[in-house]
Design an enzyme around this catalytic site. Structure first.
Site, mmCIF file in Angstrom:
data_model
loop_
_atom_site.group_PDB
_atom_site.id
_atom_site.type_symbol
_atom_site.label_atom_id
_atom_site.label_comp_id
_atom_site.label_asym_id
_atom_site.label_seq_id
_atom_site.Cartn_x
_atom_site.Cartn_y
_atom_site.Cartn_z
ATOM 1 N N TRP A 95 148.978 7.154 23.234
ATOM 2 C CA TRP A 95 149.153 8.230 24.149
ATOM 3 C C TRP A 95 150.790 8.216 24.792
ATOM 4 C CZ3 TRP A 95 152.258 5.714 28.169
ATOM 5 C CH2 TRP A 95 153.107 4.593 28.029
ATOM 6 N N ASN A 96 152.196 7.797 24.173
ATOM 7 C CA ASN A 96 152.938 7.811 24.792
ATOM 8 C C ASN A 96 153.818 9.518 24.477
ATOM 9 O OD1 ASN A 96 154.072 7.267 22.449
ATOM 10 N ND2 ASN A 96 155.269 6.412 23.117
ATOM 11 N N LYS A 133 142.573 9.375 14.911
ATOM 12 C CA LYS A 133 142.123 9.348 16.104
ATOM 13 C C LYS A 133 143.150 8.660 16.835
ATOM 14 C CE LYS A 133 141.455 5.696 18.043
ATOM 15 N NZ LYS A 133 142.416 5.857 19.139
ATOM 16 N N PRO A 134 143.043 9.827 18.097
ATOM 17 C CA PRO A 134 144.416 9.648 18.666
ATOM 18 C C PRO A 134 144.097 9.155 20.010
ATOM 19 C CG PRO A 134 142.513 11.842 19.816
ATOM 20 C CD PRO A 134 142.134 10.712 18.657
ATOM 21 N N GLU A 136 154.709 2.648 12.331
ATOM 22 C CA GLU A 136 155.457 2.546 13.529
ATOM 23 C C GLU A 136 155.331 2.329 14.957
ATOM 24 O OE1 GLU A 136 157.397 3.158 16.117
ATOM 25 O OE2 GLU A 136 157.347 5.764 16.368
ATOM 26 N N LEU A 137 156.225 1.156 15.249
ATOM 27 C CA LEU A 137 155.628 -0.473 15.784
ATOM 28 C C LEU A 137 156.391 -0.038 16.821
ATOM 29 C CD1 LEU A 137 153.898 -2.678 13.679
ATOM 30 C CD2 LEU A 137 153.300 -0.601 14.157
ATOM 31 N N CYS A 144 158.986 4.091 22.374
ATOM 32 C CA CYS A 144 159.612 3.276 21.420
ATOM 33 C C CYS A 144 160.294 2.835 21.177
ATOM 34 C CB CYS A 144 158.276 3.206 20.113
ATOM 35 S SG CYS A 144 158.852 4.750 19.449
ATOM 36 N N GLU A 151 158.947 -5.595 24.587
ATOM 37 C CA GLU A 151 159.254 -4.143 24.738
ATOM 38 C C GLU A 151 159.012 -3.538 26.628
ATOM 39 O OE1 GLU A 151 156.552 -1.290 22.876
ATOM 40 O OE2 GLU A 151 158.457 -0.084 22.020
HETATM 41 P P1 ADP Z 1 149.678 1.359 23.327
HETATM 42 O O1 ADP Z 1 149.910 -0.619 23.871
HETATM 43 O O2 ADP Z 1 150.770 1.732 23.120
HETATM 44 O O3 ADP Z 1 148.149 1.429 24.202
HETATM 45 P P2 ADP Z 1 148.287 0.542 20.925
HETATM 46 O O4 ADP Z 1 148.922 0.072 19.996
HETATM 47 O O5 ADP Z 1 147.031 0.022 22.037
HETATM 48 O O6 ADP Z 1 149.291 0.761 21.930
HETATM 49 O O7 ADP Z 1 147.101 2.024 20.923
HETATM 50 C C1 ADP Z 1 147.970 2.851 20.099
HETATM 51 C C2 ADP Z 1 146.826 3.023 19.340
HETATM 52 O O8 ADP Z 1 145.938 2.542 18.759
HETATM 53 C C3 ADP Z 1 145.376 3.819 20.504
HETATM 54 O O9 ADP Z 1 144.830 5.148 20.187
HETATM 55 C C4 ADP Z 1 144.662 3.010 20.927
HETATM 56 O O10 ADP Z 1 143.947 3.198 21.129
HETATM 57 C C5 ADP Z 1 144.652 2.572 19.185
HETATM 58 N N1 ADP Z 1 143.836 1.387 18.922
HETATM 59 C C6 ADP Z 1 143.634 0.172 19.639
HETATM 60 N N2 ADP Z 1 143.354 -0.916 19.580
HETATM 61 C C7 ADP Z 1 142.983 -0.158 18.383
HETATM 62 C C8 ADP Z 1 141.914 -1.462 16.853
HETATM 63 N N3 ADP Z 1 142.003 -2.543 17.221
HETATM 64 N N4 ADP Z 1 142.106 -0.277 16.075
HETATM 65 C C9 ADP Z 1 141.737 0.819 16.072
HETATM 66 N N5 ADP Z 1 143.118 0.791 16.849
HETATM 67 C C10 ADP Z 1 143.191 1.150 17.759
#
Ligand code: ADP
Length: 476
Positions: free
Chosen positions: A151-152, A175-176, A250-251, A284, A380
């Site tokens: 979302w950022n 998938k956003p 990209e984590l 990030c 973070e």
């Molecule tokens: P943040 O903490 O920045 O929200 P996330 O890693 O939870 O980071 O989310 C980043 C993306 O990963 C979003 O699109 C979210 O919907 C998706 N996401 C979260 N959990 C899962 C999952 N178990 N499998 C696939 N995508 C996921």
């Protein structure tokens, strides 16, 4: 309301909404609903993968100059619609409108870059040992790519993946993030208007874990590209193991910002502001731990205290806003807990208050005396907090900076010619800003090492993430 705010998913060129099963998306500044996205059933996700597969067969054979021309047209159209697209970003994410305009321009710069790179997917020939053998190496598009974005930067995180994937000749199912889906859908609409074939980019919405599992398990998806938390990245990699998918991840980061006593202090303060407060600190590559030579701690904090209080916190749609709301109250709770822990272990507050968790509008906070025994050191932060520690020697600065499982971005300020080389070489990070707090641009390979990820976005390097190599040995 802009015509680019689509309350739908987008599959095979069709806009799909669902009045019954949907997720409502709220403006983080006002908590007002701004639209809905469908909670798609599994059958729709599978259908989108099948359409992506069919589209890949056609797109991979589309000559690179045609792919390039369409990407150039997409970039032009995006820039024409910059204001409308920026407004969507601010509505769903909360960031200041001036930053949102910058995000659209940044996304467009990647589309332009990859429009150019699409024509340069070169192969090679290698001299063989036998005069009757020829060795050829080709780079081919990998296939259907599944893209999952956070979302950022709702526009940029998807746009820079999409641009590289399309240039390479791949098709996409994306998938956003469910709280910021509209910039992704706006990109789909722009592509539709530009004349990209239906089914080439499909946007699915719904339960993230369900969609993630399908993406990882499906044999027709050849690649996962993810930007988000280390925790989810690790899960996706694990889930992709049975089908041996290529993963780009990209984590999270934990960027050190090192300032030596010989640095230009004014520049360091400017760099600190640039690297810290963009998107309310929710990036990030935001500086997470400020490591300051103890000899200049006081002037560094004094310098910050002159500029940080001038930042205006408010609704991102207002032109004067420098810092918008945080994305959610749970994000505020997280920084509240980090600050409480830090203060209980000896951190000193120089500006601001620990948020009480009732508002998403958080004024900047400056703390010093942070140390590795605090959670804030290892986490973070993702909020408008400048957290400062000190060092006395170069060795100590490096040891503190490298004390993290993450290795995304790092920043160093120095005017010493040997340090300018030696410190970046010794830092265990994928991207280093030397005397600058701004490092991200389309030409450069963005990405991390250690647990910050695998793969790169941007540059000619980013194209390789969507290509596979084929070696052909030919006997004459
Ligand atoms: P943040 O903490 O920045 O929200 P996330 O890693 O939870 O980071 O989310 C980043 C993306 O990963 C979003 O699109 C979210 O919907 C998706 N996401 C979260 N959990 C899962 C999952 N178990 N499998 C696939 N995508 C996921």
């Amino acid at each position: 309301m802009t015509s680019y705010l689509m309350s739908s998913a987008y599959i095979g060129g069709q806009w799909i909404s669902d009045a019954e099963h949907h997720i409502t998306v709220y403006n983080p500044a006002t908590d007002e609903p701004i639209g809905q996205i469908p909670k798609l059933p599994i059958s729709s996700i599978i259908q989108a993968i099948e359409l992506s597969k069919a589209s890949f067969q056609q797109w991979k054979g589309t000559p690179p100059h045609i792919r390039s021309r369409l990407l150039h047209a997409l970039c032009d159209r995006m820039l024409e619609k910059q204001e409308e697209l920026a407004k969507i970003i601010t509505l769903e994410n909360g960031k200041p409108i001036k930053e949102a305009r910058g995000e659209v321009a940044y996304t467009a710069s990647f589309i332009r870059w990859y429009a150019e790179e699409a024509r340069r997917i070169y192969g090679e020939t290698i001299p063989a040992n036998s005069p009757s053998n020829r060795i050829l190496v080709q780079r081919e598009p990998i296939g259907v790519c599944a893209l999952i974005t956070p979302w950022n930067f709702p526009s940029a995180m998807l746009g820079r993946k999409v641009a590289a994937a399309l240039a390479a000749g791949c098709s996409i199912i994306a998938k956003p993030a469910e709280n910021t889906p509209f910039s992704a859908l706006a990109l789909a609409k722009l592509m539709q208007e530009t004349g990209f074939p239906d089914g080439l980019l499909n946007i699915v919405t719904g339960e993230p874990d369900v969609i993630g599992k399908i993406f990882c398990a499906h044999p027709d998806i050849k690649k996962i590209s993810f930007t988000g938390s280390t925790q989810v990245g690790r899960l996706l990699m694990e889930q992709s193991a049975p089908t041996i998918k290529k993963c780009s991840l990209e984590l999270g980061g934990n960027a050190p910002f090192i300032v030596f006593a010989d640095a230009d202090l004014e520049e360091a303060i400017q760099g600190a502001m640039a690297s810290k407060f963009r998107n309310c600190g929710q990036t990030c590559i935001a500086s997470n731990r400020f490591l300051i030579d103890s000899k200049i701690l006081k002037p560094f904090i004094d310098g910050l205290l002159q500029v940080v209080p001038l930042l205006t916190v408010g609704n991102g749609l207002e032109e004067k806003t420098d810092i918008g709301p945080m994305i959610s109250l749970s994000a505020v709770d997280k920084i509240q807990a980090l600050l409480q822990d830090a203060v209980s272990k000896g951190a000193i507050i120089h500006l601001g208050d620990i948020p009480d968790g009732t508002s998403k509008f958080v004024s900047p906070i400056i703390i010093s005396n942070i140390s590795p025994k605090m959670y804030i050191w290892h986490t973070e932060i993702f909020g408008p907090i400048i957290a400062i520690s000190t060092f006395d020697t170069e060795e100590q600065a490096l040891a503190l900076a490298n004390d993290s499982i993450h290795g995304l971005a790092a920043y160093v300020y120095t005017t010493c010619p040997s340090r300018i080389w030696e410190i970046p070489e010794a830092l265990e990070y994928g991207m280093i800003g030397v005397n600058t707090g701004r490092i991200s641009m389309a030409q450069a390979p963005f990405g991390g090492i250690k647990q910050s990820g695998i793969g790169r976005e941007g540059g000619h390097h980013g194209l390789d993430e969507y290509l596979q190599m084929k070696y052909i040995c030919q006997k004459l």
